[in-house]
Design an enzyme around this catalytic site. Sequence first.
Site, PDB file in Angstrom:
ATOM      1  N   LYS A   1     -17.117  16.537   9.484  1.00 46.11           N
ATOM      2  CA  LYS A   1     -18.195  16.608  10.469  1.00 46.11           C
ATOM      3  C   LYS A   1     -18.408  18.056  10.861  1.00 46.11           C
ATOM      4  CE  LYS A   1     -20.101  14.314  14.502  1.00 46.11           C
ATOM      5  NZ  LYS A   1     -19.918  13.256  15.525  1.00 46.11           N
TER       6      LYS A   1
ATOM      7  N   THR B   1       0.848  -1.186   0.000  1.00 47.32           N
ATOM      8  CA  THR B   1       0.000   0.000   0.000  1.00 47.32           C
ATOM      9  C   THR B   1       0.883   1.235   0.000  1.00 47.32           C
ATOM     10  OG1 THR B   1      -0.096   0.182   2.403  1.00 47.32           O
ATOM     11  CG2 THR B   1      -1.714  -1.264   1.348  1.00 47.32           C
TER      12      THR B   1
ATOM     13  N   GLU C   1      -5.700  -4.107  -1.430  1.00 44.95           N
ATOM     14  CA  GLU C   1      -6.106  -5.276  -0.658  1.00 44.95           C
ATOM     15  C   GLU C   1      -7.186  -6.113  -1.347  1.00 44.95           C
ATOM     16  OE1 GLU C   1      -4.932  -2.038   2.373  1.00 44.95           O
ATOM     17  OE2 GLU C   1      -5.800  -2.171   0.358  1.00 44.95           O
TER      18      GLU C   1
ATOM     19  N   TRP D   1     -22.733  15.224   8.642  1.00 42.77           N
ATOM     20  CA  TRP D   1     -21.646  14.797   7.786  1.00 42.77           C
ATOM     21  C   TRP D   1     -21.715  15.484   6.427  1.00 42.77           C
ATOM     22  CZ3 TRP D   1     -17.991  12.366  10.302  1.00 42.77           C
ATOM     23  CH2 TRP D   1     -18.308  11.569  11.393  1.00 42.77           C
TER      24      TRP D   1
END
Length: 546
Positions: free
Chosen positions: A440, A185, A331, A445
């Site tokens: 937030k 990654t 992944e 949100w």
Amino acid sequence: MLSTMQDGNLSIGALLRHGATVHGGTQVHTWTGAGSRVTTFAEIGEQAARLANALRSLGVTGDERVATFMWNNAEHQTAYLAVPAMGAVLHTLNLRLFPEQLTYIANHAEDRVVIVDATVAPLLAKQLPTFTTVEHVVVANGPAEALTAPEGVQVHSWDELLAAQPAEFEWPDVDERSAAAMCYTSGTTGNPKGVVYSHRSIWLHSMQVCMADGMGLSPTDRSLVIVPQFHAMSWGMPYAAFMSGASLVMPDRFLQPEPLVAMIEQLRPTHSAAVPTIWQGVLQYLDAHPDSDLSSLREVVVGGSACPPAMMHAFQEKFGIHIVHAWGMTETSPLGTVCRPPAGLAEDEEWRYRYTQGRLPASVSARLVGDQGQELPWDGASVGELEVRGPWIAASYYRLDEDGEGSEKFHDGWLRTGDVGTLTHDGFLTLTDRSKDIIKSGGEWISSVDLENAVMGHPAVAEAAVIGVPDPKWDERPLVAVVLKEGAAAGPEELREFLTDKVAKWQLPENWAFVPEVPKTSVGKFDKKVLRAQHADGRLDVTRLG
């Protein structure tokens, strides 16, 4: 056991033999800057045998790691097949990693041999003294003298090394569940994490790439493989090509809009894949060169980050190119979803589906998890973190550091993706943000992705990235970093006004910054941690509207 079926071995060696014989005449075109050099799948099969013999002569046995530090080209395709087919493990090194990260992953993986393109050999040479396990470097596509190695590391010419080897190799019967390749990654937090793909997972993933609800690669396709071979294994296309017989166009180091358009005009690919920032650059080039001929290009798969709807419409309406959304990560090998809308829809309804990240294939199971750990319904409205599992989904990282950082990504057999979004009853995924990027504000949100897409719909905007910044009243408020198109003009008031009928009033950003470019990660995604650091250090010139 009530079965009459044989148990064939799903190995990369079997895939190599299939492509080199059944599709032996299929071609790989490697761009040279003015044209292409052509290598057939049969020739790659022979070169793979020579490379496997060469690596054996260098002492590579068992599942030792052979790294590549290369662009997308025929030689890299050869390594993709030869290394795992001989029972070793291919480790793709990211050309764009920070030096200390490159050192970390080479040592962590315990690379024994590195194959490097001569054009990036000087870059590797700077880090080679810090690689503790590398014993040999093979220089391809140029003279071995392009690399200066420290004492104890032997340098070889690809051409000379392979020419001295037999054109046949006795490929071993490798267990399909053993390691075939590994990719790290990009290390947004902590050190990069290693994902090890098995022969079986690559084989099954390749089948999905070829399927109609995947990328749909077939022998009639010619795919321009822009996504780097060091980025999540080039989204599986090099292996899927040997399975399906699709021919390949490899851009090597020529990844700028002008040469990419030249490749399309000259080599006539039908298919391509890359992150959105690549196609944003191509679109800007096309706007300045409207006579460019992209008529061969049927479909472009876009993943890595959300594709702005404005860009999807522009390619469709101006050039007849169908942009297909996909989602995945290192992944997940990486295909997790591909957007193929249901049949028989009206145009507006089809576009509503096309804006999503796509539909889950049969081999990928998913669930949404809320803040309290509860599983949420697939109703297209409930927002939670996406978790996935399946035969090409990682179950753990390779050799975690002593602190175990990264283990929290896996629990109960599920991979926690860090992506936040919704799922519809029929399995279509819409991502609203990364969990670390969602804003937030006053207890509500705000999706940074939704705001970015809305801002990039303005005709003067080339790119826009949104981050949350501290606010004394609302906890956080969005800040929009904007890159204007060359020669275009627009101020924060005009852009905010443009958003008034596209987002809720309370989401309208007050904070705006105009930048020459948005920072990018090593794989071309917006690097928001850099933007946050620039804001914290006062390096962004921010205009705050009242």
